[in-house]
Design a protein around this motif. Structure first.
Motif, PDB file in Angstrom:
ATOM      1  N   VAL A  66       8.978  -0.402   0.522  1.00 49.80           N
ATOM      2  CA  VAL A  66       7.619  -0.318   1.074  1.00 49.80           C
ATOM      3  C   VAL A  66       7.229  -1.659   1.685  1.00 49.80           C
ATOM      4  CG1 VAL A  66       5.172  -0.058   0.485  1.00 49.80           C
ATOM      5  CG2 VAL A  66       6.842   1.541  -0.434  1.00 49.80           C
ATOM      6  N   MET A  67       7.514  -2.736   0.961  1.00 50.21           N
ATOM      7  CA  MET A  67       7.164  -4.057   1.451  1.00 50.21           C
ATOM      8  C   MET A  67       7.916  -4.371   2.752  1.00 50.21           C
ATOM      9  SD  MET A  67       6.809  -7.651  -0.714  1.00 50.21           S
ATOM     10  CE  MET A  67       7.438  -6.913  -2.152  1.00 50.21           C
ATOM     11  N   GLN A  68       9.196  -4.065   2.792  1.00 53.32           N
ATOM     12  CA  GLN A  68       9.981  -4.312   4.001  1.00 53.32           C
ATOM     13  C   GLN A  68       9.484  -3.451   5.156  1.00 53.32           C
ATOM     14  OE1 GLN A  68      13.864  -3.397   2.478  1.00 53.32           O
ATOM     15  NE2 GLN A  68      14.265  -5.493   1.821  1.00 53.32           N
ATOM     16  N   PHE A 127      -3.937   1.803  21.828  1.00 45.85           N
ATOM     17  CA  PHE A 127      -5.354   2.003  21.562  1.00 45.85           C
ATOM     18  C   PHE A 127      -5.584   3.221  20.669  1.00 45.85           C
ATOM     19  CE2 PHE A 127      -9.438   3.934  22.624  1.00 45.85           C
ATOM     20  CZ  PHE A 127     -10.279   2.894  22.307  1.00 45.85           C
ATOM     21  N   GLU A 128      -4.914   4.333  20.987  1.00 45.66           N
ATOM     22  CA  GLU A 128      -5.129   5.579  20.238  1.00 45.66           C
ATOM     23  C   GLU A 128      -4.549   5.544  18.830  1.00 45.66           C
ATOM     24  OE1 GLU A 128      -3.462   8.585  22.744  1.00 45.66           O
ATOM     25  OE2 GLU A 128      -5.221   8.626  24.077  1.00 45.66           O
ATOM     26  N   ASN A 129      -3.589   4.678  18.560  1.00 50.82           N
ATOM     27  CA  ASN A 129      -2.924   4.668  17.256  1.00 50.82           C
ATOM     28  C   ASN A 129      -3.258   3.468  16.386  1.00 50.82           C
ATOM     29  OD1 ASN A 129      -1.087   7.115  17.156  1.00 50.82           O
ATOM     30  ND2 ASN A 129      -0.707   6.290  19.197  1.00 50.82           N
ATOM     31  N   ARG A 130      -4.170   2.636  16.826  1.00 46.29           N
ATOM     32  CA  ARG A 130      -4.468   1.435  16.034  1.00 46.29           C
ATOM     33  C   ARG A 130      -5.067   1.786  14.672  1.00 46.29           C
ATOM     34  NH1 ARG A 130      -8.761   1.312  19.883  1.00 46.29           N
ATOM     35  NH2 ARG A 130     -10.749   1.286  18.796  1.00 46.29           N
ATOM     36  N   GLU A 131      -5.906   2.827  14.589  1.00 42.75           N
ATOM     37  CA  GLU A 131      -6.486   3.221  13.302  1.00 42.75           C
ATOM     38  C   GLU A 131      -5.427   3.786  12.350  1.00 42.75           C
ATOM     39  OE1 GLU A 131      -9.490   2.745  11.906  1.00 42.75           O
ATOM     40  OE2 GLU A 131      -9.866   1.505  13.675  1.00 42.75           O
ATOM     41  N   ARG A 132      -4.523   4.587  12.887  1.00 45.95           N
ATOM     42  CA  ARG A 132      -3.442   5.135  12.045  1.00 45.95           C
ATOM     43  C   ARG A 132      -2.568   4.021  11.507  1.00 45.95           C
ATOM     44  NH1 ARG A 132      -1.594   9.647  16.166  1.00 45.95           N
ATOM     45  NH2 ARG A 132      -3.460  10.901  16.094  1.00 45.95           N
ATOM     46  N   SER A 133      -2.275   3.080  12.345  1.00 43.27           N
ATOM     47  CA  SER A 133      -1.441   1.951  11.922  1.00 43.27           C
ATOM     48  C   SER A 133      -2.135   1.151  10.827  1.00 43.27           C
ATOM     49  CB  SER A 133      -1.138   1.061  13.127  1.00 43.27           C
ATOM     50  OG  SER A 133      -0.425  -0.066  12.731  1.00 43.27           O
ATOM     51  N   ALA A 134      -3.427   0.918  10.999  1.00 38.96           N
ATOM     52  CA  ALA A 134      -4.186   0.182   9.983  1.00 38.96           C
ATOM     53  C   ALA A 134      -4.208   0.964   8.670  1.00 38.96           C
ATOM     54  CB  ALA A 134      -5.601  -0.088  10.476  1.00 38.96           C
ATOM     55  N   HIS A 135      -4.310   2.284   8.757  1.00 37.28           N
ATOM     56  CA  HIS A 135      -4.311   3.124   7.542  1.00 37.28           C
ATOM     57  C   HIS A 135      -2.972   3.000   6.805  1.00 37.28           C
ATOM     58  CE1 HIS A 135      -4.788   6.498   4.831  1.00 37.28           C
ATOM     59  NE2 HIS A 135      -3.639   6.971   5.277  1.00 37.28           N
ATOM     60  N   VAL A 136      -1.869   3.038   7.529  1.00 40.99           N
ATOM     61  CA  VAL A 136      -0.552   2.923   6.899  1.00 40.99           C
ATOM     62  C   VAL A 136      -0.421   1.571   6.212  1.00 40.99           C
ATOM     63  CG1 VAL A 136       1.925   2.766   7.357  1.00 40.99           C
ATOM     64  CG2 VAL A 136       0.583   4.586   8.406  1.00 40.99           C
ATOM     65  N   SER A 137      -0.898   0.525   6.847  1.00 42.80           N
ATOM     66  CA  SER A 137      -0.834  -0.803   6.228  1.00 42.80           C
ATOM     67  C   SER A 137      -1.672  -0.859   4.955  1.00 42.80           C
ATOM     68  CB  SER A 137      -1.323  -1.870   7.210  1.00 42.80           C
ATOM     69  OG  SER A 137      -0.404  -2.014   8.253  1.00 42.80           O
ATOM     70  N   TYR A 139      -2.513   1.634   3.049  1.00 43.60           N
ATOM     71  CA  TYR A 139      -1.856   2.514   2.070  1.00 43.60           C
ATOM     72  C   TYR A 139      -0.710   1.772   1.375  1.00 43.60           C
ATOM     73  CZ  TYR A 139       0.825   6.608   0.486  1.00 43.60           C
ATOM     74  OH  TYR A 139       1.522   7.509  -0.245  1.00 43.60           O
ATOM     75  N   GLY A 140       0.123   1.127   2.157  1.00 37.19           N
ATOM     76  CA  GLY A 140       1.254   0.395   1.580  1.00 37.19           C
ATOM     77  C   GLY A 140       0.808  -0.760   0.707  1.00 37.19           C
ATOM     78  N   LEU A 141      -0.218  -1.480   1.151  1.00 31.44           N
ATOM     79  CA  LEU A 141      -0.720  -2.583   0.334  1.00 31.44           C
ATOM     80  C   LEU A 141      -1.311  -2.056  -0.972  1.00 31.44           C
ATOM     81  CD1 LEU A 141      -2.309  -4.824   3.093  1.00 31.44           C
ATOM     82  CD2 LEU A 141      -0.217  -5.240   1.793  1.00 31.44           C
ATOM     83  N   ASN A 142      -1.893  -0.879  -0.926  1.00 34.62           N
ATOM     84  CA  ASN A 142      -2.423  -0.265  -2.141  1.00 34.62           C
ATOM     85  C   ASN A 142      -1.285   0.041  -3.122  1.00 34.62           C
ATOM     86  OD1 ASN A 142      -4.349   0.770  -3.873  1.00 34.62           O
ATOM     87  ND2 ASN A 142      -4.434   2.753  -2.870  1.00 34.62           N
ATOM     88  N   VAL A 143      -0.155   0.500  -2.602  1.00 42.66           N
ATOM     89  CA  VAL A 143       1.013   0.754  -3.456  1.00 42.66           C
ATOM     90  C   VAL A 143       1.441  -0.545  -4.133  1.00 42.66           C
ATOM     91  CG1 VAL A 143       3.472   1.338  -3.444  1.00 42.66           C
ATOM     92  CG2 VAL A 143       1.860   2.763  -2.191  1.00 42.66           C
ATOM     93  N   LEU A 144       1.522  -1.608  -3.367  1.00 41.76           N
ATOM     94  CA  LEU A 144       1.961  -2.885  -3.931  1.00 41.76           C
ATOM     95  C   LEU A 144       0.937  -3.426  -4.930  1.00 41.76           C
ATOM     96  CD1 LEU A 144       3.475  -4.471  -0.731  1.00 41.76           C
ATOM     97  CD2 LEU A 144       4.674  -3.384  -2.626  1.00 41.76           C
ATOM     98  N   ARG A 145      -0.353  -3.233  -4.630  1.00 38.74           N
ATOM     99  CA  ARG A 145      -1.390  -3.645  -5.559  1.00 38.74           C
ATOM    100  C   ARG A 145      -1.269  -2.863  -6.877  1.00 38.74           C
ATOM    101  NH1 ARG A 145      -5.377  -2.756  -2.053  1.00 38.74           N
ATOM    102  NH2 ARG A 145      -5.072  -4.445  -0.613  1.00 38.74           N
ATOM    103  N   SER A 146      -0.909  -1.590  -6.776  1.00 41.40           N
ATOM    104  CA  SER A 146      -0.737  -0.771  -7.980  1.00 41.40           C
ATOM    105  C   SER A 146       0.357  -1.350  -8.864  1.00 41.40           C
ATOM    106  CB  SER A 146      -0.385   0.668  -7.602  1.00 41.40           C
ATOM    107  OG  SER A 146      -1.439   1.258  -6.904  1.00 41.40           O
TER     108      SER A 146
END
Length: 176
Positions: A66-68, A127-137, A139-146
């Motif tokens: 996930v981190m990679q 432009f159209e995918n910047r929000e999705r990309s931010a969501h994935v980031s 989400y992944g940081l939440n996994v690492l925080r867990s």
């Protein structure tokens, strides 16, 4: 002989506790007894809906991967955003193509008009995918925080964080 932390126990011991069975009732493990002895407030913290949601999402992913993946995704998004802004991808100029069918007459010295369709589409994609990309980031940081939260909660952060690399360490990935 389970490893011991300053208080409680180290996370790798959970597997040993689950394998250690009672002599009279084989269905009962040492882990069952530990759960019975735990304080109610400990379970309240572990059963917090946000915490449980993060653990469920983390369950299917090896944290090191996930981190990679997060780092690679962030790098790719940055490269595409730079291309959309400057016309350069990874520092290399990506020129527009000459418009098809609009070649100047041979020997006229004129240049063919340029087609910026690819550049425009990439700008729109970014432009159209910047929000999705931010969501994935996020989400992944939440996994690492867990990961870090589980280790901190159990007083055994060094066992789980940073996450072990698959096949390179003798530690186990809790969420794999």
């Amino acid at each position: 002989n389970a490893p011991v932390a300053g208080y409680g126990f180290r996370l790798p011991a959970l597997l040993k506790f689950a394998d250690t069975r009672a002599s009279m009732r084989k269905a009962v493990t040492l882990l069952h007894l530990l759960v019975l002895w735990a304080r109610p407030e400990d379970f309240d913290a572990l059963c917090d809906p946000q915490f449980m949601d993060a653990l469920k999402r983390a369950k299917g992913a090896c944290a090191c991967t996930v981190m990679q993946d997060l780092n690679l995704q962030a790098e790719n998004v940055d490269n595409l955003a730079a291309f959309a802004k400057t016309g350069k991808y990874k520092g290399r100029e990506i020129p527009p193509c000459p418009q098809h069918g609009k070649e100047p007459a041979p020997g006229s010295g004129a240049e063919a008009p340029l087609d910026y369709t690819f550049h425009r589409r990439m700008r729109r994609f970014v432009f159209e995918n910047r929000e999705r990309s931010a969501h994935v980031s996020r989400y992944g940081l939440n996994v690492l925080r867990s990961y870090a939260n589980v280790g901190a909660f159990l007083g055994d952060l060094e066992t789980v964080y940073p996450p072990p690399q698959e096949g390179k360490e003798d530690r186990e990935d809790l969420f794999a």
